[in-house]
Design a protein around this motif. Structure first.
Motif, PDB file in Angstrom:
ATOM      1  N   LYS A  89       8.420   7.966  14.718  1.00  0.00           N
ATOM      2  CA  LYS A  89       9.123   6.965  15.126  1.00  0.00           C
ATOM      3  C   LYS A  89       7.757   5.651  14.977  1.00  0.00           C
ATOM      4  N   VAL A  90       6.764   6.066  15.395  1.00  0.00           N
ATOM      5  CA  VAL A  90       5.450   5.245  15.295  1.00  0.00           C
ATOM      6  C   VAL A  90       5.132   4.832  13.885  1.00  0.00           C
ATOM      7  N   VAL A  91       5.218   6.002  13.204  1.00  0.00           N
ATOM      8  CA  VAL A  91       4.772   5.550  11.522  1.00  0.00           C
ATOM      9  C   VAL A  91       6.052   4.968  11.070  1.00  0.00           C
ATOM     10  N   LYS A  92       7.137   5.023  11.278  1.00  0.00           N
ATOM     11  CA  LYS A  92       8.237   3.960  10.957  1.00  0.00           C
ATOM     12  C   LYS A  92       8.025   2.533  11.551  1.00  0.00           C
ATOM     13  N   ALA A  93       7.437   2.562  12.663  1.00  0.00           N
ATOM     14  CA  ALA A  93       7.283   1.116  13.300  1.00  0.00           C
ATOM     15  C   ALA A  93       6.003   0.313  12.432  1.00  0.00           C
ATOM     16  N   VAL A  94       4.893   1.019  11.897  1.00  0.00           N
ATOM     17  CA  VAL A  94       4.099   0.502  11.089  1.00  0.00           C
ATOM     18  C   VAL A  94       4.161   0.390   9.658  1.00  0.00           C
ATOM     19  N   LEU A  95       5.245   1.030   9.124  1.00  0.00           N
ATOM     20  CA  LEU A  95       5.467   0.774   7.752  1.00  0.00           C
ATOM     21  C   LEU A  95       6.327  -0.355   7.450  1.00  0.00           C
ATOM     22  N   GLU A 105      12.284   7.464   8.735  1.00  0.00           N
ATOM     23  CA  GLU A 105      12.853   8.730   9.473  1.00  0.00           C
ATOM     24  C   GLU A 105      13.616   9.486   8.535  1.00  0.00           C
ATOM     25  N   TYR A 135       0.843  -1.140  -0.071  1.00  0.00           N
ATOM     26  CA  TYR A 135       0.063  -0.281  -0.018  1.00  0.00           C
ATOM     27  C   TYR A 135       0.938   1.341   0.052  1.00  0.00           C
ATOM     28  N   PHE A 136       1.924   1.422   0.966  1.00  0.00           N
ATOM     29  CA  PHE A 136       2.818   2.495   1.029  1.00  0.00           C
ATOM     30  C   PHE A 136       4.083   1.985   1.729  1.00  0.00           C
TER      31      PHE A 136
END
Lengths: 413, 413
Positions: A295-301, A195, A187-188
Motif C-alpha cells: 500500500k506504501v508502494v501504491k502511494a508513491v507510484l 495493488e 520513471y515507473f
C-alpha cells in the motif's frame, strides 16, 4: 429494446465504460454510476458532459454504494430500474454484485475474475472457485451473466473462438499475447491499480499444456514475438483469467498467456518483490506503526489515470492460434491495435483502460438488443463472436487477422 | 589513571565499543552503557559477559537515557562518575551529548558528524554548522572533545596525517577509499541503520578540489581502484564527514572520499530512490494512513546486526595520499584490512561495526593515559597518529602502508 445500465466502479476503466455508454445511450437507457466514493462518480459524469458524449438527452446519475453488500446492490438495481449491470469495480466485489443480479434478474457483465483479498493465484481453474459455482443459479433465474468481458479476458476469448471457427477443424494451441508498446514518460508506473497489477505477478504462473495445468514462476519463461505495428517485443508466460476458461472449452489445445514487459519493469518489480515491498502482509516500523508495504508502494507510484494526457504509442493484443485444416497445419493471429493518444482524445483515458472498457459496453448493447441475452452464465468464447466484432468495428476496437494470406480486417474477403 | 566510561547508544557499533572497553577495563574504569531502550543495553552487557570479555572484575551497568536531553545526560555523567563519554548513538544526539560534557567536564568522543533529522547534506564544511561552534566553549572549559573518531571518519584522518608527516613535504591530494568486499548472503542489506545509510547518498556529494567545494550527484563519478587483499574494486565519489575537516587542515590538497558499491547495490538504491521510497517526507496511503516511506524500507530490510553470523570476506579502507618530497612526486597508500568472520568471533559483530567501534575505544584509552587529553576540541588529524597506530596494532586494527617500496606495517623499517 432500451435497457437501463448500472455501472459499478469509478476507476480508469469505469471512465471509459461511462463515456461509451453515453455515446450509445440511444441503444442503452438511463445510465447510473455507483462506487464507494460518490465524488469519483460525479467527476466521471462531469467529464462525460464536458466531452458532450451523451448521444441523446438522458439520465446519468451517480450513487454511493458498498458493493460488498449484495442487498444494497440489489436495492440500487431495483431503485434505478437497471436491467444490465456492468461491474468494473475491484475484483473483490464480483460475487456480491453477481448475487444481486441473480436476486433481481438483471444481466451481469464483468471484466476480471473474482479475487479474495487474502489469497493470490488460487487453485486452477480459477472460475471454478467462485463464478462457475453460481452457473446453475443463473440458469434457474434466467439471468444472463457474461464473465471476463473486457479485452483480456474478453476480446481475446472471442479471437480464439473466431480462429477456431473460421480457419481450422482442430485447434492445437492458443497463445494470447499482450503488448503495450506505449510510453508514459514516467520513471515507473503500472497501467492500472498497482495493488491489483502486482498481485497478478507475485504468485504461481498457471498455463494449460499437454492437457494439464503446468506451473512456472513469473519471468521464468520469455519469448520474443514479432507482431503487427509494434514489431519485435519480448513477452513472458504469465497467469491470467482467460486461460482458466479457454482450457475448459478447448481442452485439447495448449493455452498460454504472454504479457510484454520491458527490462526496466522487470528490474523494478524484481527489486521490490525481493525486498518484500510487494507484500500484502503488514510489517511494523521501528516507531511501532503497522503498515502494508504494497500500500506504501501504491502511494508513491503515479496514479495510473494521471498518465493518460502524456501517453503515446500503441498496444497490440491478440491470439496466435494454431491447428489443422483439412489435415494441413494452419496458424492465424487475430488481434487489435489501439492508440493511447486517440483513446485520451476520445474519452480522457489511456489505451489500457480503453481496451478494457469498450468491450463490456459492446456486450451490454448486444444484451440490450437480445443477441447475447441467453439467460445463463457464459464465458466469452461460448458466444458467436461475429456480432461483437461487427459492433466493435464501428465503436472503437476493430478486429484484424494476419496469416499466410496477409494482414486484413477480420471480415475482409 | 583509570577513568570511568559512559557509552551512549546500543546499536552495532556500541556492541563493539562495549566489548573493547571490557577487554581493556584495566586501563579504563567502571563502564556504563545508556540508550533509550535499556533492554538493548542489557543484551549487549550480557554478550560481554558471555564472551568473558571483562579483563578484570569491574562494573558494567546499563541505563535508560533520552540523549536529546542534555541535562539528563549531564546528570548521568555525574551519577556514574564518567570522565569519558563515547557517543555512538544516533547522529542526531551529538550536540546534546557534547553540551553535557562541556557542562560536567567529561571528555567527549564521537564517530560521526551531527545531523538534523529534517535536513540532508547541509552547507559545507559540515563541522562548522554544529560542532566547531562549540570549540571555544570546549577550550574554555578544558574539555577534550575528539570528533569523528571511528574508522571513516577517524582512522582515515590519522592515515592522512601520517602520510603527510612521514613521506612528504607537501600534500597535493588525499583520496579516501572505503571498500567492503564482504558477502552477507542476503539479497540486499545495508551494513548499518538503513535510514542513516541512505541519508548519506540521497543528497549532494561535496568534495574539496582546486581549493574550493565542488558538487556532484551520487554515482556520477566512479573509478576502479586496485587495493591490497580486496583487489580491483569500483568506488564512487561520495559525501563523507572527514572531507569537511581534512579540507580545513590541508586546504592546498584535493580531498575526496570514495565509497565502493557493487552494481547490485546501486541498482536497488536507484530503483528505491526514483520511486520515492527513500523519502523522509510522509506519504498518505489510499486508506488514509500517513507513513514515511524510508521507515517502511527500513522495516522490510534485514536488521544489520543480524548479518554478522554469516558475514564473510574482508574490508579495506585507506588513504591514497599524493604529494612531493624533496621536489619528487611521491604517493603512499595507508590502510587497514579487517575480516568479518574474525570480528564476529571476537565481539559478535560484523566487520563494518568492528572498524567503526574499535578506534573510539583506543582514543578513550589514550585520553585515560593522558596522551590525547588536550583539553580542547580536535579532529583526528590534529593529533599525532603514532600512539594511536601503536595501540591499534595490539588491540585489533593494525595499520599498513603500500608505496613504491612495497607493502608493510606502518612502522616497519
Amino acid at each position: 429494446m432500451k435497457r437501463n445500465v448500472l455501472i459499478i466502479g469509478a476507476g480508469g476503466v469505469a471512465q471509459v465504460v461511462a463515456h461509451k455508454c453515453a455515446q450509445n445511450n440511444d441503444v442503452l437507457g438511463d445510465l447510473h454510476l455507483a462506487s464507494r466514493t460518490i465524488a469519483k462518480c460525479d467527476a466521471i459524469i462531469a467529464s462525460v458532459h464536458d466531452k458532450g458524449a451523451m448521444k441523446q438527452d438522458g439520465v446519468f446519475q451517480s450513487h454511493a454504494i458498498d458493493a460488498m453488500d449484495s442487498d444494497a446492490v440489489a436495492a440500487l438495481i431495483n431503485a434505478t430500474g437497471a436491467q444490465i449491470v456492468i461491474n468494473v469495480g475491484s475484483p473483490f466485489v464480483n460475487m456480491t454484485v453477481l448475487e444481486a443480479c441473480i436476486q433481481t434478474g438483471a444481466a451481469y457483465i464483468d471484466t476480471a475474475i473474482h479475487e479474495d483479498p487474502g489469497k493470490i493465484c488460487e487453485t486452477p481453474p480459477w472460475y471454478a472457485n467462485y463464478e462457475w459455482k453460481r452457473r446453475d443459479a443463473c440458469a434457474a433465474a434466467g439471468v444472463t451473466a457474461i464473465l471476463g468481458a473486457g479485452f483480456d479476458p474478453g476480446m481475446v476469448n472471442a479471437f480464439a473462438r473466431h480462429a477456431a471457427d473460421a480457419y481450422m477443424d482442430k485447434v492445437t494451441s492458443i497463445d494470447i499475447v499482450d503488448i503495450n508498446a506505449g510510453n508514459h514518460g514516467r520513471y515507473f508506473s503500472t497501467n492500472f491499480d498497482p495493488e491489483i497489477n502486482f498481485r497478478e505477478f507475485t504468485g504461481t504462473v498457471y498455463s494449460w499444456q499437454d492437457g494439464a495445468w503446468q506451473t512456472n514462476k513469473m519471468f521464468e519463461v520469455g519469448r520474443e514475438w514479432d507482431l503487427p505495428v509494434v514489431g519485435k517485443q519480448k513477452a513472458y508466460l504469465s497467469g491470467h483469467d482467460e486461460v482458466h476458461s479457454l482450457s475448459a472449452n478447448y481442452p485439447d489445445a495448449d493455452v498460454r498467456f504472454w504479457m510484454g514487459f520491458g527490462d526496466h519493469y522487470i528490474n523494478v518489480f524484481t527489486v521490490l518483490q525481493n525486498l518484500g515491498l510487494l507484500s500484502e502482509q503488514p510489517v511494523t516500523t521501528a516507531e511501532g506503526l503497522e503498515v502494508v508495504p504494497l500500500k506504501v508502494v501504491k502511494a508513491v507510484l503515479p496514479d495510473p489515470s494521471s498518465l493518460a494526457p502524456d501517453y503515446t504509442g500503441k498496444t497490440c493484443i491478440g491470439d496466435l492460434v494454431k491447428g489443422t485444416k483439412d489435415g494441413e497445419e494452419v496458424e492465424v493471429f487475430v488481434y487489435n491495435m489501439a492508440d493511447h493518444k486517440d483513446a485520451y482524445n476520445e474519452v480522457g483515458s489511456q489505451g489500457i483502460s480503453y481496451t478494457a472498457g469498450v468491450p463490456p459496453v459492446a456486450f451490454a448493447m448486444l444484451i440490450a438488443d437480445g443477441t447475447y441475452d441467453k439467460g445463463t452464465m457464459m464465458n466469452v468464447e461460448e458466444l458467436d463472436p461475429k456480432p461483437l466484432f461487427t459492433l466493435l468495428d464501428t465503436i472503437g476496437l476493430p478486429t484484424r487477422v494476419r496469416d499466410a494470406d496477409g494482414d486484413r480486417a477480420w471480415n475482409a474477403n
